[in-house]
Write a protein that holds these residues in place. Structure first.
Motif, PDB file in Angstrom:
ATOM      1  N   TYR A  87       9.621  -0.026 -12.907  1.00 13.15           N
ATOM      2  CA  TYR A  87       9.404   1.630 -12.869  1.00 13.15           C
ATOM      3  C   TYR A  87      10.847   2.226 -13.054  1.00 13.15           C
ATOM      4  CZ  TYR A  87       4.436   1.134 -11.369  1.00 13.15           C
ATOM      5  OH  TYR A  87       3.143   1.011 -11.361  1.00 13.15           O
ATOM      6  N   PHE A  88      11.881   1.860 -12.288  1.00 13.76           N
ATOM      7  CA  PHE A  88      12.905   2.612 -12.447  1.00 13.76           C
ATOM      8  C   PHE A  88      13.601   2.376 -13.957  1.00 13.76           C
ATOM      9  CE2 PHE A  88      12.243   3.423  -8.152  1.00 13.76           C
ATOM     10  CZ  PHE A  88      13.017   4.267  -7.650  1.00 13.76           C
ATOM     11  N   ALA A  89      13.456   1.318 -14.447  1.00 10.80           N
ATOM     12  CA  ALA A  89      14.137   1.192 -15.622  1.00 10.80           C
ATOM     13  C   ALA A  89      13.541   1.931 -16.676  1.00 10.80           C
ATOM     14  CB  ALA A  89      14.048  -0.476 -16.042  1.00 10.80           C
ATOM     15  N   HIS A  90      12.135   2.129 -16.763  1.00 13.35           N
ATOM     16  CA  HIS A  90      11.494   2.814 -17.490  1.00 13.35           C
ATOM     17  C   HIS A  90      11.660   4.350 -17.362  1.00 13.35           C
ATOM     18  CE1 HIS A  90       8.363   4.098 -20.265  1.00 13.35           C
ATOM     19  NE2 HIS A  90       7.821   4.983 -19.575  1.00 13.35           N
ATOM     20  N   SER A  91      12.158   4.908 -16.228  1.00 10.45           N
ATOM     21  CA  SER A  91      12.372   6.290 -16.073  1.00 10.45           C
ATOM     22  C   SER A  91      13.725   6.553 -16.588  1.00 10.45           C
ATOM     23  CB  SER A  91      12.170   6.480 -14.537  1.00 10.45           C
ATOM     24  OG  SER A  91      13.609   6.000 -13.971  1.00 10.45           O
ATOM     25  N   ALA A  92      14.646   5.578 -16.668  1.00  8.16           N
ATOM     26  CA  ALA A  92      15.931   5.767 -17.328  1.00  8.16           C
ATOM     27  C   ALA A  92      16.215   5.380 -18.703  1.00  8.16           C
ATOM     28  CB  ALA A  92      16.967   5.079 -16.362  1.00  8.16           C
ATOM     29  N   GLY A  93      16.589   4.170 -19.106  1.00  7.28           N
ATOM     30  CA  GLY A  93      16.694   3.442 -20.285  1.00  7.28           C
ATOM     31  C   GLY A  93      15.309   3.502 -21.336  1.00  7.28           C
ATOM     32  N   GLY A  94      14.356   3.367 -20.263  1.00  6.75           N
ATOM     33  CA  GLY A  94      13.045   3.129 -21.126  1.00  6.75           C
ATOM     34  C   GLY A  94      12.699   4.595 -21.770  1.00  6.75           C
ATOM     35  N   ARG A  95      13.033   5.683 -21.184  1.00  7.90           N
ATOM     36  CA  ARG A  95      12.960   7.031 -21.797  1.00  7.90           C
ATOM     37  C   ARG A  95      13.656   7.083 -22.956  1.00  7.90           C
ATOM     38  NH1 ARG A  95      14.436  10.624 -17.258  1.00  7.90           N
ATOM     39  NH2 ARG A  95      13.883  12.599 -18.216  1.00  7.90           N
ATOM     40  N   MET A  96      15.058   6.732 -22.889  1.00  4.96           N
ATOM     41  CA  MET A  96      16.066   6.974 -23.869  1.00  4.96           C
ATOM     42  C   MET A  96      15.424   6.028 -25.102  1.00  4.96           C
ATOM     43  SD  MET A  96      19.820   5.711 -23.932  1.00  4.96           S
ATOM     44  CE  MET A  96      19.586   3.974 -24.036  1.00  4.96           C
ATOM     45  N   ILE A  97      15.053   4.742 -24.987  1.00  7.24           N
ATOM     46  CA  ILE A  97      14.708   3.944 -26.180  1.00  7.24           C
ATOM     47  C   ILE A  97      13.057   4.550 -26.599  1.00  7.24           C
ATOM     48  CG2 ILE A  97      13.240   1.869 -26.575  1.00  7.24           C
ATOM     49  CD1 ILE A  97      15.238   0.510 -24.141  1.00  7.24           C
ATOM     50  N   GLY A  98      12.348   5.058 -25.946  1.00  6.95           N
ATOM     51  CA  GLY A  98      11.265   5.735 -26.578  1.00  6.95           C
ATOM     52  C   GLY A  98      11.550   6.988 -27.209  1.00  6.95           C
ATOM     53  N   LYS A  99      12.411   7.580 -26.989  1.00  6.22           N
ATOM     54  CA  LYS A  99      13.282   8.939 -27.629  1.00  6.22           C
ATOM     55  C   LYS A  99      13.538   8.585 -29.078  1.00  6.22           C
ATOM     56  CE  LYS A  99      15.604  13.192 -27.095  1.00  6.22           C
ATOM     57  NZ  LYS A  99      16.665  14.061 -26.328  1.00  6.22           N
ATOM     58  N   LYS A 100      14.592   7.180 -29.170  1.00  9.22           N
ATOM     59  CA  LYS A 100      15.095   6.880 -30.102  1.00  9.22           C
ATOM     60  C   LYS A 100      14.046   6.160 -31.206  1.00  9.22           C
ATOM     61  CE  LYS A 100      19.496   7.707 -29.328  1.00  9.22           C
ATOM     62  NZ  LYS A 100      20.255   8.612 -29.988  1.00  9.22           N
ATOM     63  N   VAL A 101      13.184   5.621 -30.823  1.00  8.61           N
ATOM     64  CA  VAL A 101      11.950   4.971 -31.594  1.00  8.61           C
ATOM     65  C   VAL A 101      11.020   6.101 -32.077  1.00  8.61           C
ATOM     66  CG1 VAL A 101      10.032   3.277 -31.678  1.00  8.61           C
ATOM     67  CG2 VAL A 101      11.963   2.591 -30.179  1.00  8.61           C
ATOM     68  N   ALA A 114       0.848  -1.252  -0.043  1.00  3.40           N
ATOM     69  CA  ALA A 114       0.017   0.147  -0.126  1.00  3.40           C
ATOM     70  C   ALA A 114       0.881   1.267  -0.094  1.00  3.40           C
ATOM     71  CB  ALA A 114      -0.984  -0.027   1.186  1.00  3.40           C
ATOM     72  N   GLU A 115       2.315   1.150   0.417  1.00  2.62           N
ATOM     73  CA  GLU A 115       2.995   2.283   0.248  1.00  2.62           C
ATOM     74  C   GLU A 115       3.124   2.782  -1.066  1.00  2.62           C
ATOM     75  OE1 GLU A 115       4.885   3.746   2.841  1.00  2.62           O
ATOM     76  OE2 GLU A 115       4.458   2.592   4.454  1.00  2.62           O
ATOM     77  N   PHE A 116       2.963   1.899  -1.974  1.00  2.00           N
ATOM     78  CA  PHE A 116       3.327   2.300  -3.241  1.00  2.00           C
ATOM     79  C   PHE A 116       2.226   2.568  -4.277  1.00  2.00           C
ATOM     80  CE2 PHE A 116       6.455  -0.592  -1.628  1.00  2.00           C
ATOM     81  CZ  PHE A 116       7.573   0.451  -1.651  1.00  2.00           C
ATOM     82  N   ARG A 117       1.290   3.151  -3.495  1.00  3.98           N
ATOM     83  CA  ARG A 117      -0.172   3.646  -4.311  1.00  3.98           C
ATOM     84  C   ARG A 117       0.145   5.016  -4.615  1.00  3.98           C
ATOM     85  NH1 ARG A 117      -4.801   1.725   0.104  1.00  3.98           N
ATOM     86  NH2 ARG A 117      -4.573  -0.606  -0.519  1.00  3.98           N
ATOM     87  N   ASN A 118      -0.288   5.656  -5.818  1.00  5.11           N
ATOM     88  CA  ASN A 118      -0.330   6.929  -6.028  1.00  5.11           C
ATOM     89  C   ASN A 118       1.120   7.482  -5.982  1.00  5.11           C
ATOM     90  OD1 ASN A 118      -3.099   6.619  -6.505  1.00  5.11           O
ATOM     91  ND2 ASN A 118      -3.318   6.845  -4.389  1.00  5.11           N
ATOM     92  N   THR A 119       2.042   6.932  -6.516  1.00  3.20           N
ATOM     93  CA  THR A 119       3.290   7.447  -6.417  1.00  3.20           C
ATOM     94  C   THR A 119       3.855   8.496  -7.333  1.00  3.20           C
ATOM     95  OG1 THR A 119       4.302   5.692  -7.871  1.00  3.20           O
ATOM     96  CG2 THR A 119       4.461   4.907  -5.587  1.00  3.20           C
ATOM     97  N   GLY A 120       3.026   8.479  -8.447  1.00  4.92           N
ATOM     98  CA  GLY A 120       3.067   9.477  -9.707  1.00  4.92           C
ATOM     99  C   GLY A 120       3.995   8.724 -10.485  1.00  4.92           C
ATOM    100  N   ASP A 134       8.192  16.606 -10.889  1.00  5.38           N
ATOM    101  CA  ASP A 134       9.621  16.395 -10.960  1.00  5.38           C
ATOM    102  C   ASP A 134       9.627  15.083 -10.861  1.00  5.38           C
ATOM    103  OD1 ASP A 134      12.053  16.530 -11.059  1.00  5.38           O
ATOM    104  OD2 ASP A 134      12.601  17.572  -9.160  1.00  5.38           O
ATOM    105  N   LEU A 135      10.290  14.346 -12.014  1.00  6.36           N
ATOM    106  CA  LEU A 135      10.363  12.888 -12.066  1.00  6.36           C
ATOM    107  C   LEU A 135      11.571  12.592 -10.846  1.00  6.36           C
ATOM    108  CD1 LEU A 135       9.911   9.897 -13.149  1.00  6.36           C
ATOM    109  CD2 LEU A 135      11.724  10.731 -15.010  1.00  6.36           C
ATOM    110  N   SER A 136      12.785  13.183 -11.012  1.00  2.00           N
ATOM    111  CA  SER A 136      13.771  12.856  -9.974  1.00  2.00           C
ATOM    112  C   SER A 136      13.243  12.997  -8.618  1.00  2.00           C
ATOM    113  CB  SER A 136      14.928  13.775 -10.188  1.00  2.00           C
ATOM    114  OG  SER A 136      14.404  15.135  -9.850  1.00  2.00           O
ATOM    115  N   GLN A 137      12.170  13.667  -8.235  1.00  2.53           N
ATOM    116  CA  GLN A 137      11.632  13.857  -7.001  1.00  2.53           C
ATOM    117  C   GLN A 137      10.707  12.614  -6.542  1.00  2.53           C
ATOM    118  OE1 GLN A 137      12.577  15.994  -4.379  1.00  2.53           O
ATOM    119  NE2 GLN A 137      11.340  14.335  -3.173  1.00  2.53           N
ATOM    120  N   LEU A 138       9.774  12.296  -7.725  1.00  5.41           N
ATOM    121  CA  LEU A 138       8.947  11.204  -7.648  1.00  5.41           C
ATOM    122  C   LEU A 138       9.734   9.820  -7.398  1.00  5.41           C
ATOM    123  CD1 LEU A 138       6.632  11.977 -10.535  1.00  5.41           C
ATOM    124  CD2 LEU A 138       5.951  12.288  -8.339  1.00  5.41           C
ATOM    125  N   LEU A 139      10.843   9.724  -7.919  1.00  5.96           N
ATOM    126  CA  LEU A 139      11.639   8.646  -7.922  1.00  5.96           C
ATOM    127  C   LEU A 139      12.325   8.576  -6.448  1.00  5.96           C
ATOM    128  CD1 LEU A 139      13.573   8.615 -11.340  1.00  5.96           C
ATOM    129  CD2 LEU A 139      12.099   6.852 -10.540  1.00  5.96           C
TER     130      LEU A 139
END
Length: 233
Positions: A154-168, A94-100, A186-191
């Motif tokens: 979640y953490f892979a998507h916020s890093a490598g996932g974003r880079m892949i999304g941009k290239k694709v 339940a700690e991980f509900r609505n994390t952004g 602010d993504l860094s704050q959410l993380l």
């Protein structure tokens, strides 16, 4: 005398800390995850390139159909994660509900956009269905292993996932930025907020439970890799 040597060796072992342990459990998870990256994927990567999706993204030849399969299967995984934390089998989830960091609603918007462009949205395929089922079963009986997947997805998507999304997007979507790669705030704050929660939950675990969580990292990469490979199908 032998007893003394054994005792001191055991003491040394227990004193020997995992990489990152002094900074909290998330840092331990990060170290283990980095070892499973290739040098192309991360500076600290150690893995040899073996699978097509591990090649540098610049060499990818994605198709819209393959990318749609990837987005649909990804959405199923995020739907599953969000449902698990909303109806938790263990109170700690339940700690991980609505994390952004949630991605399900963003992916729904993206798939709607593709539909408006005249594309047919496929049904979820084997990689997504298999992973979603695995996560559901794991969440009911093995909280430490489940948390490992939660962190890595979640953490892979916020890093490598974003880079892949941009290239694709550069290659096949005329640089359109999908909602999947946008966050409110602010993504860094959410993380960081989620890192703090993960560290807090892991404080309740004994060392064996922490090690069990870390051991699940390879499976997390295997399942995610199978979904990522859909981009190239």
């Amino acid at each position: 005398m032998n007893g003394v040597i054994v005792a001191s060796t055991t003491a040394e072992k227990s004193k020997k800390r995992n990489p990152g342990e002094s900074k909290g459990f998330v840092e331990e998870m990060r170290f283990v995850a980095m070892r499973l990256h290739t040098k192309d994927q991360a500076k600290e990567g150690e893995k040899e390139v073996k699978q097509p999706e591990e090649k540098t993204v610049a060499k990818w030849e994605p198709s819209v159909d393959g990318y749609l399969k990837f987005l649909v299967d990804s959405k199923l995984v995020y739907d599953t994660l969000e449902k698990i934390v909303q109806e938790p089998a263990y109170p700690s989830y339940a700690e991980f509900r609505n994390t952004g960091l949630e991605r399900s609603a963003s992916l729904a918007k993206d798939l709607e956009w593709f539909k408006e462009q005249g594309h047919t949205i496929p049904e979820p395929s084997s990689p997504g269905l298999t992973y979603a089922q695995y996560l559901t079963e794991l969440s009911e009986k093995d909280p430490q292993a489940f948390i490992c997947h939660f962190y890595n997805i979640y953490f892979a998507h916020s890093a490598g996932g974003r880079m892949i999304g941009k290239k694709v997007a550069q290659k096949i979507l005329n640089n359109k930025e999908l909602e999947f790669y946008k966050w409110d705030g602010d993504l860094s704050q959410l993380l960081q907020n989620v890192r703090d929660k993960l560290n807090k939950v892991a404080e309740e675990w004994i060392r064996e439970e922490k090690d069990h969580c870390l051991e699940e990292t390879e499976k997390s990469f295997k399942f995610s890799g199978q979904i990522l490979r859909l981009v190239l199908s």
